[in-house]
Design a protein around this motif. Structure first.
Motif, PDB file in Angstrom:
ATOM      1  N   HIS A 114       0.840  -1.189   0.000  1.00 52.39           N
ATOM      2  CA  HIS A 114       0.000   0.000   0.000  1.00 52.39           C
ATOM      3  C   HIS A 114       0.882   1.248   0.000  1.00 52.39           C
ATOM      4  O   HIS A 114       1.746   1.402   0.853  1.00 52.39           O
ATOM      5  N   VAL A 115       0.629   2.092  -1.001  1.00 54.35           N
ATOM      6  CA  VAL A 115       1.388   3.326  -1.181  1.00 54.35           C
ATOM      7  C   VAL A 115       0.369   4.420  -1.510  1.00 54.35           C
ATOM      8  O   VAL A 115      -0.510   4.211  -2.344  1.00 54.35           O
ATOM      9  N   PRO A 116       0.466   5.585  -0.861  1.00 55.04           N
ATOM     10  CA  PRO A 116      -0.467   6.685  -1.173  1.00 55.04           C
ATOM     11  C   PRO A 116      -0.396   7.063  -2.658  1.00 55.04           C
ATOM     12  O   PRO A 116       0.669   7.009  -3.279  1.00 55.04           O
ATOM     13  N   ASP A 117      -1.546   7.445  -3.190  1.00 55.20           N
ATOM     14  CA  ASP A 117      -1.629   7.802  -4.615  1.00 55.20           C
ATOM     15  C   ASP A 117      -0.599   8.845  -5.023  1.00 55.20           C
ATOM     16  O   ASP A 117       0.008   8.735  -6.090  1.00 55.20           O
ATOM     17  N   GLU A 118      -0.401   9.873  -4.200  1.00 60.79           N
ATOM     18  CA  GLU A 118       0.544  10.929  -4.563  1.00 60.79           C
ATOM     19  C   GLU A 118       1.954  10.367  -4.732  1.00 60.79           C
ATOM     20  O   GLU A 118       2.692  10.779  -5.633  1.00 60.79           O
ATOM     21  N   GLU A 119       2.333   9.436  -3.874  1.00 60.48           N
ATOM     22  CA  GLU A 119       3.652   8.795  -3.975  1.00 60.48           C
ATOM     23  C   GLU A 119       3.729   7.932  -5.236  1.00 60.48           C
ATOM     24  O   GLU A 119       4.749   7.934  -5.931  1.00 60.48           O
ATOM     25  N   LEU A 120       2.646   7.210  -5.547  1.00 58.01           N
ATOM     26  CA  LEU A 120       2.628   6.381  -6.758  1.00 58.01           C
ATOM     27  C   LEU A 120       2.796   7.248  -8.006  1.00 58.01           C
ATOM     28  O   LEU A 120       3.573   6.910  -8.905  1.00 58.01           O
ATOM     29  N   ARG A 123       6.368   8.373  -8.231  1.00 55.63           N
ATOM     30  CA  ARG A 123       7.250   7.280  -8.654  1.00 55.63           C
ATOM     31  C   ARG A 123       7.096   6.977 -10.144  1.00 55.63           C
ATOM     32  O   ARG A 123       8.088   6.788 -10.856  1.00 55.63           O
ATOM     33  N   LEU A 124       5.854   6.917 -10.603  1.00 53.97           N
ATOM     34  CA  LEU A 124       5.623   6.569 -12.009  1.00 53.97           C
ATOM     35  C   LEU A 124       6.105   7.660 -12.955  1.00 53.97           C
ATOM     36  O   LEU A 124       6.637   7.375 -14.026  1.00 53.97           O
ATOM     37  N   THR A 135       1.624   9.865 -18.152  1.00 59.75           N
ATOM     38  CA  THR A 135       1.305  11.253 -17.830  1.00 59.75           C
ATOM     39  C   THR A 135       0.525  11.218 -16.523  1.00 59.75           C
ATOM     40  O   THR A 135      -0.057  10.188 -16.169  1.00 59.75           O
ATOM     41  N   GLU A 136       0.500  12.330 -15.805  1.00 58.09           N
ATOM     42  CA  GLU A 136      -0.188  12.327 -14.508  1.00 58.09           C
ATOM     43  C   GLU A 136      -1.654  11.929 -14.651  1.00 58.09           C
ATOM     44  O   GLU A 136      -2.165  11.119 -13.875  1.00 58.09           O
ATOM     45  N   GLU A 137      -2.333  12.457 -15.641  1.00 58.00           N
ATOM     46  CA  GLU A 137      -3.757  12.151 -15.830  1.00 58.00           C
ATOM     47  C   GLU A 137      -3.965  10.656 -16.109  1.00 58.00           C
ATOM     48  O   GLU A 137      -4.831  10.023 -15.511  1.00 58.00           O
ATOM     49  N   LYS A 138      -3.150  10.107 -16.984  1.00 59.95           N
ATOM     50  CA  LYS A 138      -3.307   8.686 -17.327  1.00 59.95           C
ATOM     51  C   LYS A 138      -2.893   7.785 -16.169  1.00 59.95           C
ATOM     52  O   LYS A 138      -3.476   6.721 -15.958  1.00 59.95           O
ATOM     53  N   ILE A 139      -1.903   8.198 -15.403  1.00 54.49           N
ATOM     54  CA  ILE A 139      -1.497   7.428 -14.220  1.00 54.49           C
ATOM     55  C   ILE A 139      -2.653   7.379 -13.226  1.00 54.49           C
ATOM     56  O   ILE A 139      -2.984   6.321 -12.689  1.00 54.49           O
TER      57      ILE A 139
END
Length: 186
Positions: A114-120, A123-124, A135-139
């Protein structure tokens, strides 16, 4: 030991799977690698998967389970394994449970990173793979799809008593230590 490691894109499941596999001297089964290997070897299932992917379709649940079975039938998986990227649906989880039951085997643990969305997202975006969907939107869309599609899989393994939640933040070694601590001792 037979382990499933689970987590959203960017959670580090591939990295942790490799470390856990090395630690326990077990095989690492990645469904992405499994698909590529079956296709390159030209197996019947590999040919089927290649034609499905070439048409832009998702590989059906039973075909994925059949490929996993074909893979774990190999001698290198006799001593145990860690799977990442599977199962992705409850149907796959149930079919895999049935497969293991027929073999008189079971999963020892289902580890969920489990990783917070902002961290994911961070990272991506930093991964630098040059993927068109990084891209941020697609992630964020991929993360939403992951949550909707995989929450029932986590529930399935939670009901079976195998679910272990792992904090996926921190250094690779810190996360690895948490994962080891969550595993049943054998």
């Amino acid at each position: 030991m037979r382990i499933i490691i689970f987590g959203p894109p960017g959670s580090g499941k591939g990295t942790q799977a490799k470390k856990i596999a090395a630690h326990f001297n077990i095989s690492h089964l990645s469904t992405g690698n499994m698909f590529r290997e079956a296709i390159s070897q030209g197996t019947e299932l590999g040919k089927l998967v290649e034609s499905i992917i070439d048409q832009g379709h998702l590989v059906p649940d039973q075909t994925v389970v059949d490929l996993v079975e074909e893979t774990i039938d190999k001698e290198e998986y006799n001593g145990g394994y860690i799977i990442d990227g599977f199962p992705r649906t409850v149907e796959q989880a149930v079919a895999f449970d049935n497969l293991l039951e027929r073999r008189n085997e079971s999963i020892d643990a289902f580890l969920s990173l489990h990783v917070p969305d902002e961290e994911l997202v961070k990272r991506l975006l930093a991964r630098g793979e040059g993927r068109s969907d990084d891209t941020e939107e697609k992630i964020r869309t991929r993360l939403d799809v992951y949550k909707k599609e995989t929450a029932p899989v986590m529930d399935h393994y939670q009901q079976a008593g195998m679910f272990r939640s792992i904090d996926g933040t921190g250094t690779i070694d810190e996360i690895f230590e948490r994962a080891l601590s969550a595993l049943p001792s054998k």
